[in-house]
Design a protein around this motif. Structure first.
Motif, PDB file in Angstrom:
ATOM      1  N   LYS A  42      38.218  59.827  40.729  1.00 48.95           N
ATOM      2  CA  LYS A  42      39.480  60.546  40.494  1.00 48.95           C
ATOM      3  C   LYS A  42      39.754  61.520  41.640  1.00 48.95           C
ATOM      4  N   HIS A  43      38.727  62.239  42.070  1.00 46.38           N
ATOM      5  CA  HIS A  43      38.906  63.197  43.154  1.00 46.38           C
ATOM      6  C   HIS A  43      39.176  62.507  44.487  1.00 46.38           C
ATOM      7  N   GLU A  49      24.722  59.836  40.509  1.00 44.62           N
ATOM      8  CA  GLU A  49      26.163  60.015  40.713  1.00 44.62           C
ATOM      9  C   GLU A  49      26.936  58.793  40.230  1.00 44.62           C
ATOM     10  N   GLY A  55      28.603  60.383  37.118  1.00 45.42           N
ATOM     11  CA  GLY A  55      29.858  60.978  37.559  1.00 45.42           C
ATOM     12  C   GLY A  55      30.820  60.102  38.318  1.00 45.42           C
ATOM     13  N   THR A  79      34.675  60.558  37.576  1.00 48.01           N
ATOM     14  CA  THR A  79      35.212  61.845  38.035  1.00 48.01           C
ATOM     15  C   THR A  79      35.300  61.882  39.551  1.00 48.01           C
TER      16      THR A  79
END
Length: 53
Positions: free
Chosen positions: A25-26, A15, A19, A22
């Motif tokens: 960002k969330h 992760e 990721g 991303t």
């Protein structure tokens, strides 16, 4: 409106490597992240003494 995000990765640290941008960002958007690691990384080369996910 916040979202529920399910992130599934096969190995610990994936992760972070794959990721992180991303997921960040969330999180900044107020979304709830649930992270699932499919293994403990027991067959990989350890970089520390303990595997956590």
């Amino acid at each position: 409106m916040s979202k529920n995000i399910l992130a599934i990765y096969p190995h610990p640290d994936d992760e972070t490597i794959i990721g992180a941008g991303t997921l960040r960002k969330h999180v900044k958007a107020g979304d709830k992240i649930t992270l699932v690691c499919a293994t403990l990384g027991q067959n990989g080369t350890p970089h520390g003494s303990t595997f956590f996910c």
